[in-house]
Design a protein around this motif. Structure first.
Motif: not given
Length: 653
Positions: A134-137, A168-173, A197-198
């Motif tokens: 989740y949350n591609h960076d 990267n997957n920074e954080y979740t909602d 994440v990760g």
């Protein structure tokens, strides 16, 4: 970066070091400017004259840039596209003649026979561990040939058709990741968040017709908050890193770097947001405060189901986070390594360069009032690897001090030197690296306005850093008292030696809306809160923005629309808007193929809570956005966008 993470705008630095605002009375005539004049707005501000009354100065190329231009015979502009207008709808827009395809959104199975993503977010934690996070960076493209072999650096044209995309997957909602949010906390829910994440490693290839798709590969895998990890370097055996359970995981992975030897280094940024205590009487220590840990329970509530993140139950676990983590994407059995020689802070990204045979790693600490660092390896990196040693385990970590005359100094963070002595309470080099922020305070580094991505112009060797926003000014280097728009600084290492300790710096651009702030100094399209940076091999600088959802579309940002990606010519300072994103989203993770004909861009947290629009809930996940699927039964999904020209040409030209 999510709304609740706006704490980065609040400094936790009590050091009292000279900020950039302390040099406000410096003589402008002493200002050493790199490749052009000081921004018009800065000069007018310091002289007490309205910027609008002066003519815009033309920035002259540096000698290095001029030499490159002459050598390659380039005279036509770098930017050959028509800028797109400000965007405010729920889609991605790129210039005429370009296409933008969506690939690998959150929940995409890593393998064709893997668990399919469920629209109602009812996937289990085990299924999430086998899906794109989740949350591609930040991300990097590692090319390989049709047999999946690692390609050499600077490889052939088929390097552009297939490879590993590592992101990267920074954080979740919490409102979007599970069916009912986190009102009720269970170990299963927390594990799902931890598995989302990760880092994601996934093979992609270009099909006939130009479209890209993900493919099955033995290299496909997830590295998440429960993946076993090891530590290396001077602090690896420090007692504070010996917690109650074996070392596991990486999270809060913002941006990254790719090493000269072909590995991926992910950076742990807002890790402090995951540590808390259910004990109302728990008192946060001064050391925890210095790194942003706050009293009480956290937004993510991991501490309720995983004792690692309860600072009462396992006070040492927090010291295992805030590192740069090396991963070999071409070895599925490789255990990620946290390289302690690079220091423990809130790393935004880690840009790798080489100089005099040594590897040099630049990183920013993304919180208001924090610092810019660089690490220089002890010996040439090839020699270190030949000896079976990591170039990232031995060397010197420096922190930057910016002087008012446009020069700067890299201050060593070495135990026994300067104030870092036993007399002053320092135990050894491991202590310096575990308490990197305190060490930088002690040597007198310059606090900065949220230093984020650092990247190098491959044609000139100049380094650029985005400073998203802050309150360090007014002064020549940061001429706004309330810097809500941010700016970009650049510097050149003295004599071109990146292993040295002296540099020269100036302001590249003062971002913002010129109708709101006359000090804005932009040659082109307006933008604010610069964040991600990327240079292609022609020297184009791509800029991504991360306007906080608490500010987006409001007040100072009411005219700037959704977050965007722009392209700049570093020689002329011209900037054009190339892409606009959907509602509630950040633009990040810019990365291109070697031939410059494909550009990967990440769309992070679409549909996240915004003050101007509203907030998603488990019952109404599309309250802000439905991108990219626009499926009434679905929910917004972070994803990667692949940009290419319809005629197959070079992106941006």
């Amino acid at each position: 970066m999510s709304e609740h993470l706006d704490r980065d705008d609040i400094s936790t630095n009590p050091s009292g070091n000279r900020t950039l605002s302390d040099i406000a009375n410096a003589d402008v005539s002493r200002r050493h400017v790199l490749g052009g004049t000081m921004g018009l707005a800065a000069i007018a501000f310091l002289a007490g004259a309205p910027a609008a009354q002066a003519a815009t100065p033309t920035a002259a190329p540096t000698a290095t840039t001029a030499d490159v231009v002459a050598r390659h015979g380039r005279r036509k502009p770098l930017l050959g596209f028509t800028a797109v207008p400000v965007g405010a709808d729920d889609d991605v827009h790129v210039p005429e003649g370009y296409v933008a395809d969506v690939i690998i959104p959150w929940g995409t199975p890593l393998f064709s026979d893997g668990p399919a993503w469920k629209k109602n977010a009812s996937d289990s934690s085990l299924e999430q561990a086998m899906q794109v996070g989740y949350n591609h960076d930040g991300q990097h493209f590692f090319p390989f040939d049709t047999r999946g072999r690692r390609k050499s650096r600077g490889g052939r044209h088929d390097d552009n058709d297939a490879g590993l995309l590592v992101l990267n997957n920074e954080y979740t909602d919490p409102a979007l990741l599970t069916t009912d949010g986190l009102d009720t906390v269970t170990p299963e829910k927390v594990r799902k968040h931890q598995h989302a994440v990760g880092v994601t490693v996934i093979a992609i290839e270009q099909e006939r017709g130009g479209r890209w798709t993900h493919t099955d590969s033995p290299f496909n895998r997830r590295v998440h908050a429960n993946t076993p990890v090891v530590f290396s370097g001077p602090a690896a055996k420090d007692p504070r890193l010996q917690a109650k359970t074996p070392a596991r995981g990486t999270m809060a992975n913002c941006s990254m770097g790719n090493t000269p030897w072909g590995t991926y280094v992910t950076c742990e940024e807002n890790w402090a947001d995951y540590f808390g205590s259910a004990d109302k009487n728990h008192k946060v220590t001064d050391e925890e405060k210095r790194y942003g840990i706050e009293p009480g329970q956290t937004h993510y509530k991991w501490e309720e189901a995983d004792d690692r993140f309860d600072t009462d139950k396992d006070p040492n676990e927090q010291y295992r986070w805030g590192w740069c983590v090396e991963i070999d994407p071409f070895d599925p059995d490789h255990t990620p390594v946290k390289r302690t020689a690079l220091g423990r802070v809130k790393h935004e990204n880690c840009h790798f360069a080489t100089s005099r045979g040594r590897v040099v790693a630049y990183t920013g600490d993304d919180q208001s009032g924090e610092y810019i660092y660089k690490f220089v390896s002890k010996r040439p990196w090839r020699a270190a690897r030949a000896m079976g040693r990591s170039p990232l385990d031995e060397g010197i970590l420096y922190v930057a001090k910016f002087h008012e005359d446009g020069t700067g100094t890299w201050l060593p963070l070495v135990f026994g030197q300067g104030p870092l002595t036993k007399k002053n309470g320092w135990k050894d080099q491991a202590d310096v690296l575990v308490r990197t922020r305190r060490a930088a305070d002690a040597v007198g580094a310059t606090p900065m306005d949220r230093p984020e991505w650092i990247k190098e112009n491959p044609l000139t060797g100049q380094l650029f850093v985005t400073l998203t926003n802050g309150t360090a000014g007014p002064n020549p280097a940061n001429p706004r008292k309330k810097n809500v728009y941010g700016h970009i600084l650049r510097w050149t290492e003295r004599h071109g030696d990146k292993t040295g300790t002296e540099f020269d710096w100036d302001i590249f651009v003062l971002a913002g809306d010129p109708t709101k702030d006359p000090q804005v100094d932009i040659n082109g399209d307006a933008f604010g809160s610069p964040d991600g940076l990327y240079f292609d091999t022609d020297g184009r600088m791509w800029i991504a923005t991360d306007v906080s959802n608490s500010k987006q579309l409001l007040k100072e940002y009411e005219n700037l629309g959704n977050n965007q990606m722009l392209c700049a010519d570093p020689r002329t300072r011209e900037i054009r808007r190339f892409l606009t994103g959907p509602k509630g989203a950040e633009i990040t993770g810019i990365m291109g193929t070697p031939d410059r004909r494909t550009l990967f861009v990440n769309i992070q947290h679409p549909g996240e809570e915004t003050k101007a629009i509203g907030a998603p809930t488990p019952a109404n996940p599309q309250a802000v956005s439905s991108w990219p699927d626009h499926d009434p039964a679905g929910r917004p999904r972070p994803a990667t966008v692949v940009i290419r020209r319809k005629d197959g040409g070079i992106i941006g030209s």
